[in-house]
Design an enzyme around this catalytic site. Structure first.
Site, PDB file in Angstrom:
ATOM      1  N   SER A  94       1.026  -1.170  -0.241  1.00  0.00           N
ATOM      2  CA  SER A  94      -0.030  -0.110  -0.010  1.00  0.00           C
ATOM      3  C   SER A  94       0.661   1.271  -0.037  1.00  0.00           C
ATOM      4  O   SER A  94       2.171   1.090  -0.043  1.00  0.00           O
ATOM      5  CB  SER A  94      -1.047   0.047   1.285  1.00  0.00           C
ATOM      6  OG  SER A  94      -0.422   0.732   2.383  1.00  0.00           O
ATOM      7  N   TYR A 109     -16.576   5.514  -8.891  1.00  0.00           N
ATOM      8  CA  TYR A 109     -16.528   4.398  -8.040  1.00  0.00           C
ATOM      9  C   TYR A 109     -17.214   3.280  -8.932  1.00  0.00           C
ATOM     10  O   TYR A 109     -16.639   2.246  -9.058  1.00  0.00           O
ATOM     11  CB  TYR A 109     -16.858   4.561  -6.673  1.00  0.00           C
ATOM     12  CG  TYR A 109     -16.745   3.333  -6.009  1.00  0.00           C
ATOM     13  CD1 TYR A 109     -15.166   2.999  -5.385  1.00  0.00           C
ATOM     14  CD2 TYR A 109     -17.810   2.419  -5.629  1.00  0.00           C
ATOM     15  CE1 TYR A 109     -14.966   2.160  -4.493  1.00  0.00           C
ATOM     16  CE2 TYR A 109     -17.375   1.472  -4.681  1.00  0.00           C
ATOM     17  CZ  TYR A 109     -16.197   1.354  -4.159  1.00  0.00           C
ATOM     18  OH  TYR A 109     -15.933   0.135  -3.489  1.00  0.00           O
ATOM     19  N   ALA A 133     -18.213   3.031 -12.054  1.00  0.00           N
ATOM     20  CA  ALA A 133     -17.650   2.729 -13.367  1.00  0.00           C
ATOM     21  C   ALA A 133     -16.418   1.994 -13.275  1.00  0.00           C
ATOM     22  O   ALA A 133     -15.973   1.056 -13.969  1.00  0.00           O
ATOM     23  CB  ALA A 133     -17.101   4.083 -14.054  1.00  0.00           C
ATOM     24  N   LYS A 190     -15.521   0.012 -10.636  1.00  0.00           N
ATOM     25  CA  LYS A 190     -16.026  -1.401 -10.164  1.00  0.00           C
ATOM     26  C   LYS A 190     -16.614  -2.240 -11.280  1.00  0.00           C
ATOM     27  O   LYS A 190     -16.597  -3.595 -11.293  1.00  0.00           O
ATOM     28  CB  LYS A 190     -16.763  -1.327  -9.077  1.00  0.00           C
ATOM     29  CG  LYS A 190     -15.808  -0.606  -7.740  1.00  0.00           C
ATOM     30  CD  LYS A 190     -14.822  -1.658  -7.337  1.00  0.00           C
ATOM     31  CE  LYS A 190     -13.902  -0.885  -6.241  1.00  0.00           C
ATOM     32  NZ  LYS A 190     -12.579  -1.759  -6.063  1.00  0.00           N
ATOM     33  N   ILE A 213     -19.327  -3.355   3.808  1.00  0.00           N
ATOM     34  CA  ILE A 213     -18.525  -3.830   4.836  1.00  0.00           C
ATOM     35  C   ILE A 213     -17.993  -2.891   5.663  1.00  0.00           C
ATOM     36  O   ILE A 213     -17.748  -1.918   5.445  1.00  0.00           O
ATOM     37  CB  ILE A 213     -17.384  -4.670   4.007  1.00  0.00           C
ATOM     38  CG1 ILE A 213     -17.811  -5.405   2.889  1.00  0.00           C
ATOM     39  CG2 ILE A 213     -16.282  -5.460   4.878  1.00  0.00           C
ATOM     40  CD1 ILE A 213     -18.544  -6.984   3.075  1.00  0.00           C
TER      41      ILE A 213
HETATM   42  P1  NAP Z   1     -10.200   1.087   3.434  1.00  0.00           P
HETATM   43  O1  NAP Z   1     -10.294   0.638   4.517  1.00  0.00           O
HETATM   44  O2  NAP Z   1     -10.254   2.529   2.975  1.00  0.00           O
HETATM   45  O3  NAP Z   1      -8.878   0.590   2.738  1.00  0.00           O
HETATM   46  C1  NAP Z   1      -8.192   1.083   1.491  1.00  0.00           C
HETATM   47  C2  NAP Z   1      -6.917   0.266   1.194  1.00  0.00           C
HETATM   48  O4  NAP Z   1      -6.353   0.789  -0.083  1.00  0.00           O
HETATM   49  C3  NAP Z   1      -5.898   0.691   2.400  1.00  0.00           C
HETATM   50  O5  NAP Z   1      -4.964  -0.263   2.625  1.00  0.00           O
HETATM   51  C4  NAP Z   1      -5.159   2.057   1.193  1.00  0.00           C
HETATM   52  O6  NAP Z   1      -3.865   1.948   1.862  1.00  0.00           O
HETATM   53  C5  NAP Z   1      -5.239   1.166   0.065  1.00  0.00           C
HETATM   54  N1  NAP Z   1      -4.991   2.155  -1.302  1.00  0.00           N
HETATM   55  C6  NAP Z   1      -5.821   3.139  -1.512  1.00  0.00           C
HETATM   56  N2  NAP Z   1      -5.096   3.810  -2.702  1.00  0.00           N
HETATM   57  C7  NAP Z   1      -3.965   2.991  -2.925  1.00  0.00           C
HETATM   58  C8  NAP Z   1      -3.032   3.069  -4.131  1.00  0.00           C
HETATM   59  N3  NAP Z   1      -2.946   4.175  -4.946  1.00  0.00           N
HETATM   60  N4  NAP Z   1      -1.863   2.193  -3.963  1.00  0.00           N
HETATM   61  C9  NAP Z   1      -1.992   1.195  -2.982  1.00  0.00           C
HETATM   62  N5  NAP Z   1      -3.053   1.346  -2.017  1.00  0.00           N
HETATM   63  C10 NAP Z   1      -3.718   2.025  -1.737  1.00  0.00           C
HETATM   64  O7  NAP Z   1     -11.108   0.435   2.281  1.00  0.00           O
HETATM   65  P2  NAP Z   1     -11.832  -1.091   2.333  1.00  0.00           P
HETATM   66  O8  NAP Z   1     -13.301  -0.809   2.684  1.00  0.00           O
HETATM   67  O9  NAP Z   1     -10.958  -2.094   3.019  1.00  0.00           O
HETATM   68  O10 NAP Z   1     -11.774  -1.492   0.908  1.00  0.00           O
HETATM   69  C11 NAP Z   1     -10.873  -2.473   0.266  1.00  0.00           C
HETATM   70  C12 NAP Z   1     -11.589  -2.666  -1.194  1.00  0.00           C
HETATM   71  O11 NAP Z   1     -12.619  -3.326  -1.256  1.00  0.00           O
HETATM   72  C13 NAP Z   1     -11.587  -1.576  -2.159  1.00  0.00           C
HETATM   73  O12 NAP Z   1     -11.299  -1.923  -3.498  1.00  0.00           O
HETATM   74  C14 NAP Z   1     -13.128  -1.069  -2.012  1.00  0.00           C
HETATM   75  O13 NAP Z   1     -13.642  -0.374  -3.312  1.00  0.00           O
HETATM   76  C15 NAP Z   1     -13.522  -2.363  -2.021  1.00  0.00           C
HETATM   77  N6  NAP Z   1     -14.905  -2.694  -1.285  1.00  0.00           N
HETATM   78  C16 NAP Z   1     -15.137  -1.747  -0.278  1.00  0.00           C
HETATM   79  C17 NAP Z   1     -16.496  -2.263   0.456  1.00  0.00           C
HETATM   80  C18 NAP Z   1     -16.837  -1.598   1.814  1.00  0.00           C
HETATM   81  O14 NAP Z   1     -18.163  -1.784   2.073  1.00  0.00           O
HETATM   82  N7  NAP Z   1     -15.801  -1.413   2.556  1.00  0.00           N
HETATM   83  C19 NAP Z   1     -17.586  -2.620  -0.435  1.00  0.00           C
HETATM   84  C20 NAP Z   1     -17.296  -2.956  -2.014  1.00  0.00           C
HETATM   85  C21 NAP Z   1     -15.971  -3.130  -2.215  1.00  0.00           C
HETATM   86  P3  NAP Z   1      -3.036   3.306   1.740  1.00  0.00           P
HETATM   87  O15 NAP Z   1      -3.746   4.508   2.240  1.00  0.00           O
HETATM   88  O16 NAP Z   1      -1.808   3.000   2.692  1.00  0.00           O
HETATM   89  O17 NAP Z   1      -2.460   3.430   0.347  1.00  0.00           O
END
Ligand code: NAP
Length: 249
Positions: A38, A156, A158, A160, A189
């Site tokens: 990350s 977002y 688009a 996904k 989540i």
């Molecule tokens: P989160 O808690 O905000 O974590 C996002 C992670 O992505 C962090 O580790 C962040 O680390 C990293 N990140 C962001 N930009 C980055 C970059 N340019 N390069 C490398 N790492 C990067 O989000 P989450 O909820 O765990 O989401 C994880 C994935 O699941 C995402 O793709 C999200 O779209 C998907 N998702 C989440 C949900 C939900 O409800 N939470 C639902 C559907 C899909 P750094 O800031 O250290 O880079």
């Protein structure tokens, strides 16, 4: 359930928190050697220390997935450290919400660059070694929003929805080399990403989820372990919805 992932070498992007941290932990608990990626090195180090104190194997490398050179460095580092790569979970993602009329074009580009091009960069960077090995497992994280869209999330949604097409194309290209490519589409989540929901939004949201609760990062980590295990060898090009029943085809 335990999956045998003993000594499988797996890269996880966005491993510093939320779903990515949970995936990394569960993979390592099932025997994998995980490569935590990350942008924030301090946060990665904390996850690495946590895993280490539980006797689990990990290394970490600062990586911005929107920069293909960063991912190439992460791949080289993994091969120098552990000799090969068995899998990657392209999980890194951001939101930058606004209605289309107010959204700056830069904001659209940024979300596409990280969420969609970041996954392309991940796939491209590991493909060469996986083709050479005649083995590989690639998982991309999509979202329920990629299926159903959402007001204020055109960028977002688009990105996904794009992940789903990217997954199918990569699956078709790489299948003959015994590389499977699948996507997981989480619903809502409980992570930092969904902390912004206010109580009213939360109540409306719960009414749209048949299982009537938000998911946990662990709910996502479980399916990732399955998809990376030999039990999933005949599954490719699929998007698995893990969303409490929000999307039913
Ligand atoms: P989160 O808690 O905000 O974590 C996002 C992670 O992505 C962090 O580790 C962040 O680390 C990293 N990140 C962001 N930009 C980055 C970059 N340019 N390069 C490398 N790492 C990067 O989000 P989450 O909820 O765990 O989401 C994880 C994935 O699941 C995402 O793709 C999200 O779209 C998907 N998702 C989440 C949900 C939900 O409800 N939470 C639902 C559907 C899909 P750094 O800031 O250290 O880079």
């Amino acid at each position: 359930m335990n999956y045998n992932l003993k000594n499988k070498i797996i890269l996880i992007t966005g491993a510093s928190k939320g779903i990515g941290k949970s995936i990394s932990t569960k993979l390592a608990q099932n025997g994998a050697k995980v490569v935590l990626l990350s942008r924030s090195i301090e946060e990665l180090k904390k996850v690495h220390e946590e895993l280490k104190s539980a006797g689990l194997q990990s290394v970490y490398k600062q990586t911005d997935v929107s920069n293909i050179d960063d991912l190439k460095c992460a791949v080289d580092y993994t091969i120098e450290t552990w000799g090969t790569i068995d899998g990657i979970v392209n999980n890194a993602g951001i939101t930058e919400d606004n209605l289309i009329v107010r959204m700056k074009p830069d904001s659209f580009d940024k979300v596409i660059d990280i969420n969609l091009k970041g996954a392309f960069n991940g796939i491209k960077s590991v493909s060469k070694i996986m083709i050479k090995n005649n083995y590989g497992r690639i998982i991309n994280i999509s979202s329920v929003i990629g299926h159903i869209g959402n007001k204020g999330q055109s960028n977002y949604a688009a990105s996904k929805a794009g992940i789903i097409g990217l997954t199918k194309s990569a699956a078709k290209e790489l299948a003959k080399k015994n590389i499977t490519v699948n996507a997981v589409a989480p619903g809502y989540i409980e992570t930092d990403m969904t902390k912004k929901l206010n109580n009213l939004n939360k109540e409306q949201l719960l009414n749209s989820i048949p299982l009537n609760r938000l998911g946990s990062p662990d709910d996502i980590a479980s399916i990732i372990c399955f998809l990376l295990s030999d039990q999933a060898n005949y599954i490719t090009g699929q998007t698995i919805n893990v969303d409490g029943g929000m999307v039913m085809h």
